[in-house]
Design a protein around this motif. Structure first.
Motif, mmCIF file in Angstrom:
data_model
loop_
_atom_site.group_PDB
_atom_site.id
_atom_site.type_symbol
_atom_site.label_atom_id
_atom_site.label_comp_id
_atom_site.label_asym_id
_atom_site.label_seq_id
_atom_site.Cartn_x
_atom_site.Cartn_y
_atom_site.Cartn_z
ATOM 1 N N GLN A 17 0.844 -1.185 0.000
ATOM 2 C CA GLN A 17 0.000 0.000 0.000
ATOM 3 C C GLN A 17 0.885 1.243 0.000
ATOM 4 O OE1 GLN A 17 -3.456 -0.141 -0.167
ATOM 5 N NE2 GLN A 17 -2.974 -2.300 -0.541
ATOM 6 N N PRO A 18 0.628 2.209 -0.874
ATOM 7 C CA PRO A 18 1.468 3.406 -0.915
ATOM 8 C C PRO A 18 1.337 4.233 0.353
ATOM 9 C CG PRO A 18 -0.488 3.699 -2.277
ATOM 10 C CD PRO A 18 -0.488 2.258 -1.835
ATOM 11 N N ALA A 19 2.418 4.940 0.683
ATOM 12 C CA ALA A 19 2.411 5.760 1.892
ATOM 13 C C ALA A 19 1.424 6.915 1.772
ATOM 14 C CB ALA A 19 3.819 6.286 2.181
ATOM 15 N N GLY A 20 1.334 7.540 0.602
ATOM 16 C CA GLY A 20 0.337 8.580 0.397
ATOM 17 C C GLY A 20 0.721 9.933 0.969
ATOM 18 N N THR A 21 -0.246 10.856 0.911
ATOM 19 C CA THR A 21 -0.044 12.226 1.376
ATOM 20 C C THR A 21 -1.195 12.625 2.288
ATOM 21 O OG1 THR A 21 1.066 12.767 -0.707
ATOM 22 C CG2 THR A 21 0.352 14.612 0.656
ATOM 23 N N TRP A 22 -0.863 13.224 3.427
ATOM 24 C CA TRP A 22 -1.866 13.663 4.399
ATOM 25 C C TRP A 22 -1.529 15.068 4.901
ATOM 26 C CZ3 TRP A 22 -0.450 8.579 4.071
ATOM 27 C CH2 TRP A 22 -1.491 7.645 3.950
ATOM 28 N N VAL A 23 -2.546 15.773 5.287
ATOM 29 C CA VAL A 23 -2.386 17.062 5.961
ATOM 30 C C VAL A 23 -3.144 16.989 7.279
ATOM 31 C CG1 VAL A 23 -2.851 19.533 5.894
ATOM 32 C CG2 VAL A 23 -2.110 18.352 3.810
ATOM 33 N N VAL A 24 -2.427 17.135 8.372
ATOM 34 C CA VAL A 24 -3.056 17.175 9.697
ATOM 35 C C VAL A 24 -3.241 18.645 10.045
ATOM 36 C CG1 VAL A 24 -2.960 16.406 12.086
ATOM 37 C CG2 VAL A 24 -1.801 15.073 10.301
ATOM 38 N N GLU A 25 -4.487 19.070 10.167
ATOM 39 C CA GLU A 25 -4.788 20.489 10.336
ATOM 40 C C GLU A 25 -5.055 20.854 11.783
ATOM 41 O OE1 GLU A 25 -8.056 21.370 7.706
ATOM 42 O OE2 GLU A 25 -6.708 21.703 6.001
ATOM 43 N N LEU A 59 4.074 23.174 20.139
ATOM 44 C CA LEU A 59 3.749 24.001 18.977
ATOM 45 C C LEU A 59 2.256 23.900 18.705
ATOM 46 C CD1 LEU A 59 6.709 22.768 16.728
ATOM 47 C CD2 LEU A 59 6.697 24.704 18.322
ATOM 48 N N ALA A 60 1.514 24.933 19.126
ATOM 49 C CA ALA A 60 0.052 24.915 18.990
ATOM 50 C C ALA A 60 -0.374 25.363 17.594
ATOM 51 C CB ALA A 60 -0.565 25.811 20.054
ATOM 52 N N HIS A 61 -1.545 24.879 17.176
ATOM 53 C CA HIS A 61 -2.197 25.301 15.928
ATOM 54 C C HIS A 61 -1.249 25.177 14.725
ATOM 55 C CE1 HIS A 61 -5.510 26.619 18.393
ATOM 56 N NE2 HIS A 61 -4.721 27.430 19.077
ATOM 57 N N ARG A 62 -0.821 23.962 14.481
ATOM 58 C CA ARG A 62 0.089 23.720 13.365
ATOM 59 C C ARG A 62 -0.577 22.873 12.281
ATOM 60 N NH1 ARG A 62 2.652 27.088 16.025
ATOM 61 N NH2 ARG A 62 4.956 27.206 16.066
ATOM 62 N N THR A 63 -0.112 23.045 11.071
ATOM 63 C CA THR A 63 -0.477 22.173 9.961
ATOM 64 C C THR A 63 0.731 21.299 9.651
ATOM 65 O OG1 THR A 63 -2.053 23.724 8.982
ATOM 66 C CG2 THR A 63 -1.087 22.075 7.517
ATOM 67 N N VAL A 64 0.523 19.998 9.619
ATOM 68 C CA VAL A 64 1.618 19.055 9.379
ATOM 69 C C VAL A 64 1.349 18.328 8.066
ATOM 70 C CG1 VAL A 64 2.902 17.073 10.263
ATOM 71 C CG2 VAL A 64 1.969 18.773 11.862
ATOM 72 N N VAL A 65 2.284 18.450 7.138
ATOM 73 C CA VAL A 65 2.170 17.793 5.840
ATOM 74 C C VAL A 65 3.038 16.531 5.847
ATOM 75 C CG1 VAL A 65 2.478 18.016 3.344
ATOM 76 C CG2 VAL A 65 1.815 20.022 4.719
ATOM 77 N N ILE A 66 2.422 15.414 5.542
ATOM 78 C CA ILE A 66 3.118 14.117 5.522
ATOM 79 C C ILE A 66 3.018 13.558 4.109
ATOM 80 C CG2 ILE A 66 3.071 11.750 6.397
ATOM 81 C CD1 ILE A 66 1.927 13.000 9.023
ATOM 82 N N ARG A 67 4.169 13.260 3.529
ATOM 83 C CA ARG A 67 4.200 12.758 2.160
ATOM 84 C C ARG A 67 5.255 11.657 2.036
ATOM 85 N NH1 ARG A 67 2.769 15.669 -2.484
ATOM 86 N NH2 ARG A 67 3.163 17.668 -1.429
ATOM 87 N N ASP A 68 4.859 10.554 1.393
ATOM 88 C CA ASP A 68 5.794 9.454 1.097
ATOM 89 C C ASP A 68 6.550 8.984 2.330
ATOM 90 O OD1 ASP A 68 5.027 9.574 -1.571
ATOM 91 O OD2 ASP A 68 6.611 11.010 -2.082
ATOM 92 N N ALA A 112 -3.946 15.478 -1.255
ATOM 93 C CA ALA A 112 -3.761 15.067 0.141
ATOM 94 C C ALA A 112 -5.100 14.785 0.817
ATOM 95 C CB ALA A 112 -3.018 16.151 0.917
ATOM 96 N N ALA A 113 -5.101 13.798 1.695
ATOM 97 C CA ALA A 113 -6.245 13.559 2.569
ATOM 98 C C ALA A 113 -6.054 14.388 3.830
ATOM 99 C CB ALA A 113 -6.340 12.079 2.916
ATOM 100 N N VAL A 114 -7.153 14.932 4.341
ATOM 101 C CA VAL A 114 -7.085 15.824 5.503
ATOM 102 C C VAL A 114 -7.448 15.059 6.769
ATOM 103 C CG1 VAL A 114 -8.021 17.895 6.582
ATOM 104 C CG2 VAL A 114 -7.569 17.861 4.115
ATOM 105 N N VAL A 115 -6.636 15.251 7.809
ATOM 106 C CA VAL A 115 -6.911 14.714 9.139
ATOM 107 C C VAL A 115 -7.180 15.896 10.058
ATOM 108 C CG1 VAL A 115 -6.003 13.391 11.086
ATOM 109 C CG2 VAL A 115 -5.431 12.711 8.739
ATOM 110 N N ASP A 116 -8.315 15.893 10.710
ATOM 111 C CA ASP A 116 -8.702 16.990 11.598
ATOM 112 C C ASP A 116 -7.934 16.868 12.910
ATOM 113 O OD1 ASP A 116 -9.878 18.979 13.055
ATOM 114 O OD2 ASP A 116 -11.929 18.229 12.871
#
Length: 500
Positions: A23-31, A44-53, A71-75
């Motif tokens: 299964q590919p690792a994919g791309t996510w954004v944790v908002e 570090l409060a109120h951050r956006t974390v981008v995860i790729r590959d 990217a898929a978004v994670v709340d």
């Protein structure tokens, strides 16, 4: 000695995997998440974390409103992103071990073709936020199975934590007995009593692809030294038991600390040294802590392990698994937890010399571990699961509480459970912190672990090998294996009835 081994007779190579494609690792954004990197005391409060590959690409202020194509978004609102936990000391049960067992109670069990047993264990580790596991040795057959599992997980064909597979090297107990009752067996790489065979054992481990070496306590002085030194030459870290004391060919304390391993696998190992030489004298705590600090070794305390053994000794029963996790203990493991498989409940265990000092040894180990922490000796989180009462996964959370109770700050507990373990087992793969460029093995928590370390059990999901698994998905995958578990239980019941 606390190490708990399944004791299964092994040898055959497991069948090839029938797992699905990678299964590919994919791309996510944790908002809008609070990031706890754990390599510092920052929050570090109120951050956006981008995860790729499989890696953390960026960590940005939430105001940047970053959009990442595909990217898929994670709340992450109200949640906390921390490094994935690592169990630095387990003995994983495997399907291969069951298949090769000569124990009539489990030999020949129908395990199907999908490695369901292995998958359930891996999923339970992830359910507890454990994204890395160091297996401290077994026999050849179980190790073969773990090396296969390591490849399946790394390739994305199986959900699971990053596996580090250790090669256990030990000599015959008769070689270091104070009063030998039988001749010492001839040396061989599988059970070395000479430096040459110890070196050969390490070299064979390198050829086979092991990740580290576990020296065990029944190695004589020169063989122990040869294994530690050859491991360093081969690029292995060493984590294991301190050598036995008291015989002509044994080490003494000065020798053990003068030829140090990378890591000591239990604080109880240090308590054993104190018990043998100084009868657990409180005055010895400072001397031992100083010796460890000067040697450069780190320590995996496994305090929950010793506490559980004391509990079994005092109450003559296996302590309860924390609420909600009892069902995660599979039928084969539970069989091993019950008499006669559980040696900690046997009369022979109670009758051994020094058994009445177990409780004092636990107290000694706790105070000693606190002294190690005060001297900045790196500590890691390990459990010795599946020792009776310690379920895979949740026992990591139990050990984190143990470390908090001896004085570590919550962020230091997180560091022990993640960054320190990465530095020990996988230093070339990054620090393990929640930082840009690091591997995405992460835990998303529903509550602040810095406010209460017990919040490490409130898990919304994990990133394992860069793939996002929300808790609902982990639970769904575990539920898929419930039929397999019921079938396993039925087979064991039928065997028990037939035996009577």
């Amino acid at each position: 000695m606390i190490a708990y081994l399944l004791g299964l007779a092994l040898g055959a190579t497991p069948a090839a995997s029938t797992a699905p494609p990678a299964q590919p690792a994919g791309t996510w954004v944790v908002e809008d998440v609070t990031v706890i990197p754990a390599d510092t005391d920052e929050v570090l409060a109120h951050r956006t974390v981008v995860i790729r590959d499989g890696k953390i690409e960026r960590i940005l202020p939430q105001a940047s409103k970053t959009k990442v194509k595909g990217a898929a978004v994670v709340d992450g609102r109200g949640k906390y992103l921390v490094p994935g936990f690592v169990d630095a000391h387990v003995h994983l049960s495997t399907e291969g071990a069951i298949r090769d067992s000569k124990d009539a109670a489990i030999s020949g069990l129908d395990l199907g073709q999908e490695h369901r047993y292995d998958r359930q264990i891996m999923l339970n580790l992830l359910k507890a936020g454990v994204t890395g596991v160091a297996n401290l040795g077994g026999s050849a057959g179980s190790d073969e199975d773990l090396l296969r599992l390591r490849g399946e997980i790394d390739a994305g064909r199986m959900d699971g934590p990053k596996l580090y597979v250790g090669k256990r090297i030990n000599g015959p107990r008769a070689a270091v007995a104070v009063s030998p009752t039988q001749p010492v067996p001839a040396s061989k790489p599988e059970s070395p009593t000479t430096a040459a065979d110890g070196i050969l054992a390490v070299q064979r481990a390198r050829e086979r692809g092991y990740d580290f070496i576990k020296p065990y306590q029944f190695l004589n002085r020169e063989t122990y030294r040869a294994i530690v030194e050859e491991s360093a030459r081969q690029g292995f870290i060493t984590t294991g038991h301190l050598p036995e004391l008291g015989c002509a060919s044994c080490a003494d304390r000065a020798f053990a600390f003068g030829h140090p391993m990378t890591n000591i696998a239990h604080s109880e190992e240090l308590a054993r040294f104190a018990r043998i030489e100084h009868d657990l004298s409180p005055k010895d705590i400072e001397a031992l802590a100083q010796a460890v600090s000067a040697s450069g070794m780190s320590v995996t305390p496994t305090l929950v392990t010793l506490r559980t053994i004391v509990d079994m000794y005092v109450h003559r029963q296996v302590p309860a698994v924390p609420g909600g996790w009892d069902a995660s203990v599979d039928a084969v493991t539970r069989l091993d937890w019950a008499p006669p498989g559980n040696r900690y409940l046997s009369q022979a265990f109670r009758d051994q010399e020094g058994a009445d000092a177990f409780s004092a040894g636990y107290d000694f180990a706790r105070v000693l571990t606190r002294e190690l922490w005060k001297r900045k000796v790196p500590l890691t989180v390990g459990t010795d699961a599946a020792l009776p009462g310690l379920a895979f996964g949740v026992s990591v959370q139990q050990e984190m509480v143990e470390l908090r109770e001896i004085g570590l700050k919550p962020v230091e507990v997180l560091r022990a459970a993640s960054i320190n373990a990465h530095r020990l087992f996988d230093p070339k793969a990054g620090s393990g912190a929640v930082r840009a460029g690091e591997r995405a093995n992460l835990v998303l928590l529903d509550a602040d672990p810095l406010a209460d370390i017990q919040n490490v059990g409130k898990i919304a999901g994990v990133f394992a090998q860069g793939r996002w698994l929300p808790m609902a998905e982990i639970e769904r995958k575990l539920a898929e294996g419930e039929g397999f578990e019921r079938g396993l239980q039925q087979q064991l019941r039928e065997r028990k009835q037939a035996a009577h």
